[in-house]
Design an enzyme around this catalytic site. Structure first.
Site, PDB file in Angstrom:
ATOM      1  N   ASP A 799     -86.365  27.017  29.292  1.00 28.47           N
ATOM      2  CA  ASP A 799     -87.263  27.492  30.337  1.00 28.47           C
ATOM      3  C   ASP A 799     -86.529  28.298  31.401  1.00 28.47           C
ATOM      4  OD1 ASP A 799     -87.509  24.286  32.116  1.00 28.47           O
ATOM      5  OD2 ASP A 799     -85.796  25.484  31.459  1.00 28.47           O
ATOM      6  N   CYS A 831     -94.880  36.720  24.630  1.00 29.20           N
ATOM      7  CA  CYS A 831     -94.218  35.585  25.273  1.00 29.20           C
ATOM      8  C   CYS A 831     -95.156  35.166  26.400  1.00 29.20           C
ATOM      9  CB  CYS A 831     -92.822  35.951  25.750  1.00 29.20           C
ATOM     10  SG  CYS A 831     -92.699  37.546  26.581  1.00 29.20           S
ATOM     11  N   SER A 832     -94.695  35.180  27.633  1.00 27.97           N
ATOM     12  CA  SER A 832     -95.608  34.890  28.735  1.00 27.97           C
ATOM     13  C   SER A 832     -96.106  36.195  29.345  1.00 27.97           C
ATOM     14  CB  SER A 832     -94.899  34.044  29.796  1.00 27.97           C
ATOM     15  OG  SER A 832     -95.785  33.710  30.833  1.00 27.97           O
ATOM     16  N   ILE A 835     -92.995  41.024  27.892  1.00 31.79           N
ATOM     17  CA  ILE A 835     -92.001  42.083  28.084  1.00 31.79           C
ATOM     18  C   ILE A 835     -90.566  41.596  27.887  1.00 31.79           C
ATOM     19  CG2 ILE A 835     -93.398  43.545  29.608  1.00 31.79           C
ATOM     20  CD1 ILE A 835     -92.096  42.209  31.985  1.00 31.79           C
ATOM     21  N   GLY A 836     -90.241  40.381  28.328  1.00 35.58           N
ATOM     22  CA  GLY A 836     -88.861  39.906  28.295  1.00 35.58           C
ATOM     23  C   GLY A 836     -88.428  39.431  26.918  1.00 35.58           C
ATOM     24  N   ARG A 837     -88.835  38.242  26.555  1.00 36.14           N
ATOM     25  CA  ARG A 837     -88.481  37.695  25.235  1.00 36.14           C
ATOM     26  C   ARG A 837     -89.107  38.531  24.112  1.00 36.14           C
ATOM     27  NH1 ARG A 837     -89.623  31.287  26.710  1.00 36.14           N
ATOM     28  NH2 ARG A 837     -89.257  31.549  28.930  1.00 36.14           N
TER      29      ARG A 837
END
Length: 904
Positions: A799, A831-832, A835-837
């Site tokens: 997390d 992901c959430s 964009i990131g993961r």
């Protein structure tokens, strides 16, 4: 008229005057002088008369005396072979005046242009305000001519400093709404840019011209192309590159992106032969050979010019004094060029300038189009009188004189109201006396330190609904800094300081628990205790303990009081700091990262038989080891300039965005034909082409569904005809919702409005519980058709931070690749925030496909390609470093190899 006169007639009392001989003598005297015109950085001109055979050093000295320059060795005179003004378009025919050669043999037209020749790595090194002003003028020219590349946002910020310098504080009563329209500030200037410049101008209240120009230079020094003398070249594969000579070494650029930095400390020798230029790099302890890099220049002259520029820059910035070669051989037997830099070095210039205190007035030029001479006097007309330093003179008060010294910098003063973007602390100068009214601080927007920026997808950012009660504009998540300071940690150092005779430690700090920021060093003034101590205190360092007091959890004012307690002590108490060093500044500009770009060259023994893919892996390994890879990533734009996100900002769509700041580009957004409410969903198409293979991997990158967007999510799956969903997040992280559970339990059915029905038919995980596999059946009740869909969820991403096991993530990526084999429809990845993961997974799969196609892998180009289709793909430096490490590991361990059909 007398036709003949005897010689006797002129005898006795008589006189003669040889008119012709006198005129010839006059003409010969005129021919012994040389008239030269010099154009200065404010476009003023001055003519100099020299002796006919005078050398360049004489002209240079006359110019420096005319300008009364103290730190003169940074400057030189340029000329072109055809007499035109130097510009990027005619750089091949532009030369510097050689002080050791006759002036008349160099510039045929007699026209020279005063320019900055050596760009100081940090403008704070310059002691004299007038020197900095000339640097400021030069860089403004570089920007307007396109020599120095800046992003639109940075260009507007720099332009606002120019406006502050020339017009002073924003005065709504004096300035018309279109007051910037007559000023030439940015290439391609538009009304929208002028509006933004005007807004930034309002924030600079209180800055003197010297302050504004210093802040201008302080921003510019961070640009990749600042102070770079660029030379066009090609590598052995005919790839177009540019080699830039800088104060720190040689930089290699491709498509205006710096892909390599070779520091002077890493270079053993530079040489050229005909059109080829060579750089020999010092071997590492683990190597048994030196690396030789070869570049193909356009012409012999361009090759020699690059070599000469290297000689001059290395001598000026790295040596205490010019290195003179002993002439052991007669001239006829000496081989190669005899050129050596014979001027003074930066070390000598700085040593001399420390002894000279310059306090003088001078005039500043104007940026107004076509009105330079009428609005503002030129450098040539600068005043000789001084105005009392106790009076702050602004341009709107008196348009003829500006004075100040390098020490007057209000932007380093103490702000009355804390602001997370300010440079706070005020430990550079003592406070005014108790009877003196405090000065209004000058605000300067400073970019947040990259060391503390985190993003919505990798920490504690809440959904839009959960964040409705937070302060507006809270873009980034701030990590929890309440953890006790570790006793032993890498890069933790102890620094002890005593105040100088003026009561200064020489540094400012910003941050505090009231600002949700750690305590960071925001400025370090040159030649102060903080600058001279060892280990050196650097901008970006995090202060952990002050005189035994742990500052974690303290407010900004409390930290200020701790430092002042030592500074204001009558005995000058020692200040002891426990600091976590910022590695980006640890080198101090002396030791740049090792070389990263290794061109394909048959001249280098280690390069023989090594292809482009292997070369890219060498580059990747060096970038990871040196940290340069991350530095390049942090300079890349997060949102592509010019692309809009208007649809996401419509009132009816705002509640469909999980995060306030993550919106899809209008150009690539997914458009639903029959969504729950119109056609909007926070998702973008991303297509990644694999050169040489004919493969295009298609994705839809989207946020984790909200409770109110589950129906839209499945409608998107149906319309895209996708059969694979990749989920790179968990439902809850640290008690916060990261994604709504958008599927029912196994064997149960979920009704999605009136047109869709979903059933979970299978759910299982692998032996390590890292990957969960689910299978769904989605029915379109309108058409009666059904579709089987596979979902793969990665459970091992912590997390906070990145996975600690690369092999598990690579296994997950391989599973994704097998599941999408033969697919032409897009795979949906979320992901959430999406964009990131999500970006990490797409980059990893793209890199694996490139390796199989035997194509080079350049991760930064992949990130750029993704960000051209969705904002902020791969959010943090830690994510980028992780995926780059995974790519290198997968290649070196043979987990993925070039396929036989792509091997040549």
């Amino acid at each position: 008229m007398l036709e003949s006169v005897s010689r006797r007639t002129f005898g006795g009392s008589s006189g003669t005057y040889n008119v012709r001989a006198s005129e010839l003598a006059r003409d010969r005297g005129r021919l012994k002088t040389l008239n030269v015109t010099v154009v200065f950085l404010d476009d003023s001109q001055h003519s100099f008369q020299l002796e006919k055979h005078a050398k360049g050093s004489v002209l240079l000295e006359n110019v420096f005396q005319h300008l009364e320059l103290i730190e003169k060795d940074y400057f030189g005179l340029q000329f072109t072979e055809n007499g035109s003004a130097p510009s990027p378009s005619n750089s091949l025919i532009t030369k510097w005046l050689d002080p050791n050669k006759a002036v008349k043999k160099q510039a045929r037209g007699g026209n020279f242009h005063f320019r900055v020749k050596f760009y100081v790595s940090d403008p704070s090194k310059l002691q004299d305000e007038y020197t900095r002003y000339n640097f400021y003028l030069q860089i403004r020219k570089d920007i307007l001519q396109g020599k120095l590349l800046v992003s639109p946002n940075t260009a507007c910020l720099l332009a606002s400093y120019t406006v502050q310098s020339e017009l002073g504080d924003y005065q709504p009563d004096e300035l018309k709404p279109n007051y910037l329209s007559g000023m030439m500030l940015i290439p391609g200037q538009t009304e929208e840019m002028e509006r933004k410049i005007g807004e930034l101008h309002k924030l600079h209240k209180g800055q003197t011209p010297a302050d504004a120009e210093f802040n201008f230079l302080d921003q510019v020094k961070r640009l990749d192309t600042y102070g770079v003398d660029l030379h066009r070249t090609r590598d052995s594969s005919n790839k177009e590159l540019q080699i830039g000579v800088t104060a720190n070494g040689l930089a290699v650029f491709q498509n205006n992106i710096r892909i390599n930095m070779i520091s002077w400390a890493k270079i053993v020798k530079i040489s050229f032969k005909r059109k080829q230029f060579f750089v020999q790099i010092r071997r590492e302890p683990s190597e048994s050979y030196d690396t030789l890099l070869g570049f193909n220049m356009l012409t012999y002259r361009s090759s020699k010019n690059l070599w000469k520029s290297c000689v001059e820059h290395h001598t000026f910035f790295r040596l205490d004094s010019p290195h003179m070669i002993r002439k052991l051989l007669p001239p006829a037997l000496r081989l190669g060029s005899k050129f050596r830099y014979s001027g003074r070095t930066e070390f000598q210039t700085l040593e001399e300038s420390k002894e000279v205190c310059s306090r003088r007035g001078f005039f500043r030029s104007s940026s107004r189009v076509g009105t330079r001479s009428s609005v503002m006097p030129t450098i040539e007309e600068k005043t000789k009188s001084l105005i009392s330093s106790s009076r702050s003179v602004r341009l709107q008060d008196n348009k003829s004189t500006i004075t100040g010294t390098w020490e007057s910098r209000k932007t380093w003063g103490e702000p009355s109201t804390p602001h997370p973007s300010d440079d706070e602390g005020g430990f550079l100068d003592r406070q005014n006396s108790v009877n003196e009214k405090p000065k209004t601080p000058a605000f300067s927007p400073i970019l947040p330190s990259k060391t503390i920026i985190t993003y919505v997808d990798d920490d504690t950012t809440d959904s839009l609904t959960e964040r409705s009660h937070q302060a507006a504009g809270s873009i980034y998540d701030i990590p929890n800094y309440e953890t006790p300071v570790p006793q032993v940690e890498e890069n933790i150092v102890l620094i002890k300081l005593l105040p100088d005779e003026q009561g200064r430690f020489g540094f400012n700090v910003k941050g505090g628990s009231d600002l949700n920021m750690p305590i960071l060093v925001s400025r370090v003034a040159p030649n102060t205790p903080a600058d001279r101590c060892y280990p050196k205190l650097n901008e970006g360092d995090q202060v952990l303990i002050i005189n035994g007091c742990n500052v974690n959890g303290l407010e900004h004012d409390q930290v200020v009081k701790l430092i002042r307690a030592a500074r204001d002590s009558p005995t000058g108490t020692e200040l002891t700091l426990t600091v976590k060093q910022n590695l980006l500044y640890e080198s101090g500009g002396q030791e740049e990262p090792p070389y990263q770009y290794v061109p394909e060259s048959p001249l280098c023994e280690m390069q023989k038989g090594v292809g482009a893919l292997e070369q890219s892996m060498l580059l990747l390994a060096d970038g990871l080891a040196s940290g340069a890879l991350v530095a390049q990533f942090e300079q890349l734009y997060r949102k592509k300039p010019g692309l809009t996100c208007n649809e996401a900002k419509k009132p009816e769509n705002i509640n469909k965005n999980r995060y306030r700041d993550i919106s899809p580009y209008d150009a690539t957004r997914v458009i639903l034909s029959r969504g729950k409410d119109k056609d909007y969903i926070n998702a973008n198409y991303i297509n990644m082409e694999i050169p040489g293979s004919g493969i295009i991997n298609r994705y839809i990158a989207t946020q984790g569904p909200l409770q109110n967007t589950i129906e839209d999510f499945w409608q998107m799956v149906l319309e895209a005809q996708s059969t694979l969903i990749v989920m790179v997040t968990t439902i809850m992280e640290r008690g916060r919702s990261k994604c709504a559970k958008y599927w029912p339990p196994v064997s149960e059915t979920l009704e999605l409005g009136t047109s869709l029905r979903l059933k979970t038919t299978k759910e299982e995980s692998d032996s390590t519980s890292t990957i969960v596999f689910r299978e769904f059946v989605l029915w379109d009740l309108t058409s009666g058709e059904s579709r089987e869909i596979t979902q793969m969820q990665y459970m091992a991403w912590p997390d906070h931070g990145v996975p600690d096991d690369m092999s598990r993530f690579l296994t997950f990526t391989e599973n994704v690749r097998r599941a999408r084999a033969g697919m032409v429809e897009p795979a949906i990845v979320h992901c959430s925030a999406g964009i990131g993961r999500t970006g990490v997974l797409i980059l990893m799969e793209t890199a694996m496909c490139l390796i199989e196609a035997n194509e080079p892998v350049y991760p930064l180009d992949i990130v750029k390609q993704m960000r051209d289709q969705r904002v902020m793909m791969i959010q943090t430096a830690s994510q980028y470093r992780f995926v780059c490490s995974c790519v290198h590991y997968a290649f070196t361990e043979g987990l993925v190899k070039p396929l036989p059909e792509f091997l040549r």
